[in-house]
Design a protein around this motif. Structure first.
Motif, PDB file in Angstrom:
ATOM      1  N   TRP A 107      -1.765  65.722 -37.565  1.00  0.00           N
ATOM      2  CA  TRP A 107      -2.243  65.669 -36.186  1.00  0.00           C
ATOM      3  C   TRP A 107      -2.808  67.014 -35.766  1.00  0.00           C
ATOM      4  O   TRP A 107      -2.130  68.025 -35.851  1.00  0.00           O
ATOM      5  N   ASP A 108      -4.052  67.019 -35.309  1.00  0.00           N
ATOM      6  CA  ASP A 108      -4.661  68.268 -34.851  1.00  0.00           C
ATOM      7  C   ASP A 108      -4.753  68.326 -33.330  1.00  0.00           C
ATOM      8  O   ASP A 108      -5.328  69.251 -32.774  1.00  0.00           O
TER       9      ASP A 108
ATOM     10  N   PHE B 100      -4.032  74.809 -34.075  1.00  0.00           N
ATOM     11  CA  PHE B 100      -3.872  73.414 -33.643  1.00  0.00           C
ATOM     12  C   PHE B 100      -3.471  72.494 -34.782  1.00  0.00           C
ATOM     13  O   PHE B 100      -3.891  71.350 -34.839  1.00  0.00           O
TER      14      PHE B 100
ATOM     15  N   TYR C  24      -0.635  70.929 -35.360  1.00  0.00           N
ATOM     16  CA  TYR C  24       0.682  70.637 -34.788  1.00  0.00           C
ATOM     17  C   TYR C  24       1.638  70.042 -35.815  1.00  0.00           C
ATOM     18  O   TYR C  24       2.819  70.358 -35.823  1.00  0.00           O
TER      19      TYR C  24
END
Lengths: 443, 290
Positions: free
Chosen positions: B41-42, B259, B261
């Protein structure tokens, strides 16, 4: 007994309630704000659908990290008395995390949000930005400086964000100091003296030697990263790491600068850098047009004191882009706002008030021969800036570019300080890239 | 009525606020982090399930291992002098006939009041290569000829980061030690005095053994706190070749700078395991002595 039971219950409820009060209040505010924008929404749409000439009304929420947006909102409100623009400012680098969190949750989201050059590449292809091309946005940027409009486009070429300014850079110098060390304070002559890195190295070595190491020609060998950042090929091509061979030449130049004591070794925007800019212990400071606030101009004492010369290659630093949230219910009104800041009226006002260079080529051209500012005295700085931004290659922002550049800065910066070979620098750099972005192919 | 203890459920209402708060602000993020660590997930697209890929990546991440090592070094460099200093000062300031001991207790505690970020900024300005006051001082005194590039040396970077932390916490630990010293009953000292014990003997054979519980407290909190070093080192930077980057700094950079995550979540669990490991060792070591 009954009373005691009741008391116990009541106390625990109060305790629990007070704990939740923090988020509770927030939630209420959010929904209230949501209601307000919903109810205003209808009128906003009517205004725009009638061709935009009718009076606009409604409420817009803008998120930014930049306080000059407030002036933008004031000007827009003055022109459209029926519109309220609420500017929420979040200074510092926490802005992008805050923005991303809000966009993900979809709650309390602004209609318009600002994106900085440093991370626009990450947002530009996301689902959060409205396609401005579909709303006729391409027309707004047809006279724009090529690089400025290109940065607002997603990889499929659609316009997603628009900036109201360009951010060209140049060598800023104090005229007195320049006269003392360069023999002239004429911007054209100085530009001529420093139009190649070899000339800068020769001149800087001489100045350092003559002054006994007290005076330096430029601030930092690292400034070349900024100047060359967008004069080189993109870092990622077809999913593969791409190191422009030009970086080797740049690295060697940087090493020569350091060895010749040409630079004062002060990092951009650091405290020492600001001091050197103000006390003149560095002759030429490469910085963008918007960084004038770093000069101490209390009681206008710096008016007429500084000049700007051209760097060996044109460059720009930063830039603020504005896009519309894709699920905003005020899209049409938001578009009117974007249209306003992309127009000549605002950009002319902004140029006169803050000295920020316009994004529109039209505004540049109408001021080309007439522009003067009290700060720069009789020098027309707009002309050289225009010549350099016009030539900047139009390159799209991608999600890797800025992060990989900062890794290069780190690796090559270490290399300059510790006198490493270019091969070692590349090796360290590749290791960093591989670790952070495992999906990029690295040889 | 088998038992006289009141077993009504009202007690639960009173403790509920804490548990509700913990569930919302503590437990939920912890579980969500666990969920994220199995995703890719970005922050822009929807999370995609990737199984243990993030953990596999973590196991092969030499940068993560480096941060563990860095954290341990900074922890040792900051805690060893800090505990010695705190104990010595506590012993001195606990003496009956010391002038201005209340003043000094307050003064030594002051650094603890300042936020670590501020301390980090102050130290990074003081030790700046070109404009720092330390270099100016050393050059004016003629100790060095050229300015020292402190943050270009792995060991100096770590020593400076450690110094910040040491300076910030020695006062706090000193207060804890003083509290511990004051809880030692005076009868024991009087008895020792009657038996003709010297000051040194009293300190070694009475004070230190009786301070053991306080030592344990200080030690365990410093292990947990020390392994989570973040704010002050962040202000001082990564150091050359990332040699002063701590584990939590790496987590921050992965999740909130890049980012990434999901990988950040995996790094968070990696840190959790490392902290658990060292806490367990500490707890075990303290029990062995009993």
């Amino acid at each position: 007994m009954k009373t005691r039971k009741w008391l116990t219950m009541a106390t625990s409820v109060v305790l629990a309630a007070s704990l939740m009060a923090g988020c509770g209040n927030n939630g209420n505010n959010n929904s209230a704000a949501g209601d307000a924008s919903n109810s205003n929404n209808g009128s906003a749409n009517t205004g725009a659908s009638n061709g935009g000439t009718k009076e606009l009304s409604g409420k817009l929420v803008i998120w930014t990290f930049f306080d000059q947006v407030k002036d933008m909102a004031d000007q827009f409100e003055a022109k459209n008395p029926g519109v309220t623009v609420e500017v929420k400012m979040f200074p510092g680098d926490q802005y992008q995390t805050k923005l991303l969190t809000a966009l993900q949750s979809g709650r309390d989201v602004p209609d318009i949000f600002d994106l900085e050059r440093g991370y626009i590449g990450k947002f530009i292809d996301s689902k959060f930005l409205t396609d401005l091309s579909a709303m006729g946005g391409d027309d707004l940027v047809k006279d724009y400086i090529p690089y400025v409009q290109e940065l607002g486009r997603s990889s499929d070429g659609k316009l997603r964000a628009i900036s109201d300014h360009s951010s060209p850079g140049g060598f800023w110098y104090q005229k007195e100091i320049a006269k003392q060390y360069l023999g002239t304070d004429d911007p054209d002559k100085i530009s001529e003296m420093v139009n190649s890195w070899d000339k800068i190295i020769d001149l800087g070595t001489k100045i350092a030697a003559d002054s006994g190491g007290k005076e330096h020609l430029i601030q930092n060998a690292g400034d070349l990263f900024d100047i060359e950042a967008y004069n080189t090929q993109p870092w990622v091509k077809d999913g593969k790491l791409n190191i422009d061979p030009k970086w080797q030449t740049i690295f060697e130049t940087q090493q020569k600068i350091r060895q010749g004591n040409v630079d004062a070794k002060l990092p951009f925007m650091s405290a020492g850098w600001g001091n050197a800019l103000n006390d003149g212990s560095v002759v030429l400071t490469s910085m963008p047009a918007w960084a004038g606030f770093m000069i101490d101009n209390k009681d206008n004492k710096a008016n007429g004191k500084y000049g700007v010369a051209k760097t060996p290659e044109g460059f720009y630093v930063g830039g603020t882009y504005r896009g519309i949230y894709d699920k905003s219910e005020n899209k049409d009104l938001a578009y009117e706002f974007i249209k306003y800041i992309a127009g000549t009226e605002w950009q002319q006002h902004n140029l006169e008030k803050t000295g920020n260079m316009p994004g529109s080529g039209k505004v540049y051209e109408s001021n080309l021969d007439t522009y003067t500012s009290t700060f720069f005295g009789d020098q027309n700085i707009l002309k050289p800036y225009y010549e350099s931004v016009k030539q900047m290659p139009a390159i799209k922002a991608d999600k890797y570019g800025e992060d990989i550049l900062s890794k290069w800065r780190k690796a090559a910066g270490d290399g300059i300080t510790n006198n490493l070979s270019y091969e070692d620098v590349v090796k360290n750099f590749k290791k960093e890239v591989k670790n952070t972005f495992p999906e990029i192919k690295v040889d | 009525m088998g038992s006289k203890i009141n077993k009504t459920h009202y007690g639960y209402y009173f403790i509920a606020p804490f548990f509700i708060g913990f569930a919302v602000f503590g437990l939920a993020p912890i579980l969500y982090t666990l969920y994220l660590s199995f995703m890719k997930w970005d922050g822009f697209n929807d999370p995609v399930y990737v199984g243990v890929a993030n953990y596999t990546r973590l196991l092969h991440d030499s940068f993560f291992y480096q941060t563990i090592w860095n954290t341990l070094i900074i922890w040792v460099l900051s805690n060893a002098p800090q505990l010695v200093l705190a104990l010595l000062l506590a012993l001195i300031l606990n003496e009956k006939f010391i002038r201005g001991k209340h003043f000094f207790r307050a003064v030594y505690f002051f650094p603890h009041i300042i936020t670590p970020v501020t301390l980090g900024v102050i130290f990074s300005l003081m030790f700046d290569w070109q404009t720092g006051s330390i270099n100016k001082l050393l050059m004016n005194l003629g100790i060095v000829n050229d300015p020292v590039n402190w943050f270009n040396s792995p060991w100096w970077s770590r020593v400076i980061a450690s110094a910040v932390i040491c300076w910030q916490y020695f006062g706090f630990n000193m207060i804890v030690f003083i509290a511990g010293l004051q809880s030692i009953p005076s009868e024991v000292y009087e008895a020792a005095e009657m038996d003709g014990a010297t000051k040194k003997q009293t300190a070694l054979h009475i004070t230190l053994p009786l301070l053991r519980p306080v030592f344990l407290f200080v030690f365990i909190t410093s292990v947990i706190g020390g392994l989570q070093l973040f704010d002050a080192p962040l202000m001082l930077g990564d150091g050359p070749g990332n040699t002063s980057r701590t584990m939590v700094m790496y987590l921050y950079q992965t999740a909130f700078k890049n980012f990434d995550y999901s990988y950040g979540a995996a790094v968070a669990y990696g840190i959790f395991i490392v902290v658990m490991f060292f806490t367990a060792i500490t707890a075990k070591a303290s029990r062995l002595k009993d």
